[in-house]
Write a protein that holds these residues in place. Sequence first.
Motif, PDB file in Angstrom:
ATOM      1  N   HIS A 114       0.829  -1.206   0.000  1.00 45.02           N
ATOM      2  CA  HIS A 114       0.000   0.000   0.000  1.00 45.02           C
ATOM      3  C   HIS A 114       0.865   1.259   0.000  1.00 45.02           C
ATOM      4  O   HIS A 114       0.588   2.222  -0.729  1.00 45.02           O
ATOM      5  N   LEU A 115       1.923   1.273   0.791  1.00 45.93           N
ATOM      6  CA  LEU A 115       2.802   2.437   0.857  1.00 45.93           C
ATOM      7  C   LEU A 115       3.525   2.660  -0.467  1.00 45.93           C
ATOM      8  O   LEU A 115       3.712   3.806  -0.895  1.00 45.93           O
ATOM      9  N   THR A 159       2.856   6.237  -2.561  1.00 49.18           N
ATOM     10  CA  THR A 159       3.895   7.204  -2.914  1.00 49.18           C
ATOM     11  C   THR A 159       4.009   7.376  -4.428  1.00 49.18           C
ATOM     12  O   THR A 159       4.273   8.473  -4.917  1.00 49.18           O
ATOM     13  N   ARG A 160       3.794   6.304  -5.189  1.00 50.59           N
ATOM     14  CA  ARG A 160       3.806   6.423  -6.656  1.00 50.59           C
ATOM     15  C   ARG A 160       2.676   7.326  -7.129  1.00 50.59           C
ATOM     16  O   ARG A 160       2.873   8.199  -7.982  1.00 50.59           O
ATOM     17  N   PHE A 161       1.481   7.100  -6.605  1.00 48.21           N
ATOM     18  CA  PHE A 161       0.335   7.897  -7.034  1.00 48.21           C
ATOM     19  C   PHE A 161       0.475   9.350  -6.582  1.00 48.21           C
ATOM     20  O   PHE A 161       0.006  10.261  -7.258  1.00 48.21           O
ATOM     21  N   ARG A 162       1.134   9.559  -5.458  1.00 51.75           N
ATOM     22  CA  ARG A 162       1.380  10.930  -5.009  1.00 51.75           C
ATOM     23  C   ARG A 162       2.208  11.687  -6.031  1.00 51.75           C
ATOM     24  O   ARG A 162       1.895  12.826  -6.399  1.00 51.75           O
ATOM     25  N   ASP A 163       3.272  11.056  -6.509  1.00 56.66           N
ATOM     26  CA  ASP A 163       4.130  11.714  -7.500  1.00 56.66           C
ATOM     27  C   ASP A 163       3.379  11.996  -8.794  1.00 56.66           C
ATOM     28  O   ASP A 163       3.564  13.040  -9.418  1.00 56.66           O
ATOM     29  N   LEU A 164       2.516  11.072  -9.191  1.00 60.94           N
ATOM     30  CA  LEU A 164       1.744  11.259 -10.414  1.00 60.94           C
ATOM     31  C   LEU A 164       0.741  12.401 -10.260  1.00 60.94           C
ATOM     32  O   LEU A 164       0.603  13.249 -11.144  1.00 60.94           O
ATOM     33  N   LEU A 165       0.061  12.459  -9.121  1.00 63.35           N
ATOM     34  CA  LEU A 165      -0.972  13.473  -8.910  1.00 63.35           C
ATOM     35  C   LEU A 165      -0.374  14.862  -8.696  1.00 63.35           C
ATOM     36  O   LEU A 165      -0.896  15.866  -9.199  1.00 63.35           O
ATOM     37  N   LEU A 166       0.721  14.941  -7.960  1.00 60.49           N
ATOM     38  CA  LEU A 166       1.299  16.246  -7.634  1.00 60.49           C
ATOM     39  C   LEU A 166       2.140  16.818  -8.762  1.00 60.49           C
ATOM     40  O   LEU A 166       2.186  18.040  -8.950  1.00 60.49           O
ATOM     41  N   GLU A 177      10.203  16.542  -5.362  1.00 67.36           N
ATOM     42  CA  GLU A 177      10.131  16.864  -3.934  1.00 67.36           C
ATOM     43  C   GLU A 177      10.169  15.577  -3.106  1.00 67.36           C
ATOM     44  O   GLU A 177       9.301  15.314  -2.281  1.00 67.36           O
ATOM     45  N   CYS A 178      11.187  14.793  -3.358  1.00 63.78           N
ATOM     46  CA  CYS A 178      11.334  13.474  -2.747  1.00 63.78           C
ATOM     47  C   CYS A 178      11.256  13.533  -1.227  1.00 63.78           C
ATOM     48  O   CYS A 178      11.878  14.386  -0.591  1.00 63.78           O
ATOM     49  N   ASP A 179      10.471  12.614  -0.644  1.00 63.85           N
ATOM     50  CA  ASP A 179      10.339  12.526   0.809  1.00 63.85           C
ATOM     51  C   ASP A 179      11.402  11.631   1.433  1.00 63.85           C
ATOM     52  O   ASP A 179      11.379  11.398   2.641  1.00 63.85           O
ATOM     53  N   HIS A 180      12.309  11.102   0.600  1.00 63.98           N
ATOM     54  CA  HIS A 180      13.367  10.199   1.074  1.00 63.98           C
ATOM     55  C   HIS A 180      12.773   9.026   1.859  1.00 63.98           C
ATOM     56  O   HIS A 180      13.160   8.747   2.999  1.00 63.98           O
ATOM     57  N   CYS A 181      11.819   8.357   1.221  1.00 63.16           N
ATOM     58  CA  CYS A 181      11.190   7.185   1.821  1.00 63.16           C
ATOM     59  C   CYS A 181      12.221   6.071   2.001  1.00 63.16           C
ATOM     60  O   CYS A 181      13.234   6.040   1.303  1.00 63.16           O
ATOM     61  N   PRO A 182      11.984   5.155   2.926  1.00 64.39           N
ATOM     62  CA  PRO A 182      12.877   4.003   3.053  1.00 64.39           C
ATOM     63  C   PRO A 182      12.960   3.257   1.725  1.00 64.39           C
ATOM     64  O   PRO A 182      12.005   3.222   0.951  1.00 64.39           O
ATOM     65  N   LEU A 183      14.104   2.641   1.441  1.00 60.15           N
ATOM     66  CA  LEU A 183      14.325   1.997   0.146  1.00 60.15           C
ATOM     67  C   LEU A 183      13.354   0.846  -0.106  1.00 60.15           C
ATOM     68  O   LEU A 183      13.057   0.533  -1.261  1.00 60.15           O
ATOM     69  N   GLN A 184      12.842   0.198   0.952  1.00 62.10           N
ATOM     70  CA  GLN A 184      11.916  -0.894   0.705  1.00 62.10           C
ATOM     71  C   GLN A 184      10.554  -0.394   0.226  1.00 62.10           C
ATOM     72  O   GLN A 184       9.736  -1.182  -0.260  1.00 62.10           O
ATOM     73  N   ILE A 185      10.315   0.927   0.338  1.00 53.89           N
ATOM     74  CA  ILE A 185       9.072   1.515  -0.159  1.00 53.89           C
ATOM     75  C   ILE A 185       9.280   2.132  -1.528  1.00 53.89           C
ATOM     76  O   ILE A 185       8.443   1.983  -2.431  1.00 53.89           O
ATOM     77  N   CYS A 186      10.397   2.821  -1.721  1.00 52.10           N
ATOM     78  CA  CYS A 186      10.653   3.515  -2.982  1.00 52.10           C
ATOM     79  C   CYS A 186      11.237   2.546  -4.000  1.00 52.10           C
ATOM     80  O   CYS A 186      12.403   2.628  -4.371  1.00 52.10           O
ATOM     81  N   ARG A 187      10.387   1.603  -4.460  1.00 53.99           N
ATOM     82  CA  ARG A 187      10.798   0.572  -5.400  1.00 53.99           C
ATOM     83  C   ARG A 187       9.704   0.407  -6.459  1.00 53.99           C
ATOM     84  O   ARG A 187       8.588   0.854  -6.279  1.00 53.99           O
ATOM     85  N   ILE A 188      10.049  -0.286  -7.527  1.00 54.61           N
ATOM     86  CA  ILE A 188       9.101  -0.488  -8.621  1.00 54.61           C
ATOM     87  C   ILE A 188       8.338  -1.802  -8.468  1.00 54.61           C
ATOM     88  O   ILE A 188       7.452  -2.109  -9.262  1.00 54.61           O
ATOM     89  N   ASP A 189       8.709  -2.604  -7.454  1.00 60.66           N
ATOM     90  CA  ASP A 189       8.056  -3.911  -7.286  1.00 60.66           C
ATOM     91  C   ASP A 189       7.048  -3.889  -6.145  1.00 60.66           C
ATOM     92  O   ASP A 189       6.542  -4.909  -5.744  1.00 60.66           O
TER      93      ASP A 189
END
Length: 231
Positions: free
Chosen positions: A125-126, A130-137, A219-231
């Motif tokens: 979910h996270l 975060t992906r949809f946030r970047d698309l919307l903003l 405007e990256c939030d520097h999310c943990p790497l296990q969240i900021c992934r494509i999988d």
Amino acid sequence: MNENIPSFTGIYSLFEQFGSINKIEKDCPIFHEGERSDEVYFVLEGSVRITKDTESGRLFTLKITGSQCIIGETTVFCETVYHSVSAHTIEPTKIIALSRFQLEKFLTSSPELMMEWMKVIQLNHLKNETRFRDLLLHGKKGALFSTLVRLSNTYGILQEDGSIIIDHHLTNQEIANLCATSREVVNRMLNDIKKSGVITLNKGLITIHDINFLRKEIECDHCPLQICRID
């Protein structure tokens, strides 16, 4: 296993003990959107593209899963028992299939396993949030830059000069599907940041030379790497 991917050992043991291993060739379906969801899958080897069809006939790639990922999980404990997405292999892939009913039975009988399963769902979910946030903003640019950052976190190989090679071949159309936009738009944006020296393209591989530029633009939030992934 990638050190940035959490280890869900209890859930994996369920698949290992009670599931069945299937080998699937490249470019073959695992399940289609609208099919009844009777099984949940654990990817042992290979990679899988998870897609959603739009009413206009366009394809939106939600994620590209690698090994140690679970797919087909969205109907677990859900009244809707039909897949809302499709899954196709990108390369020869080995998966473990486990009955959805059996998985639900095991989870309800063990608070520890249920807690682990909730962490799996929360992590997915996270990633989507975060992906949809970047698309919307940030629109199409945000979608592309976010996708490049996530690809670098998932498949990136750090070079001595600080650049990052994305060790995963993607066509511009496949990148466009990840960004929910057209190939022409992606071509133009990639050429723009290529001219600026942010990336280089060579035989289907992308090298990112200025990852901080991409992060700043979204405007990256520097999310943990296990969240900021494509999988």
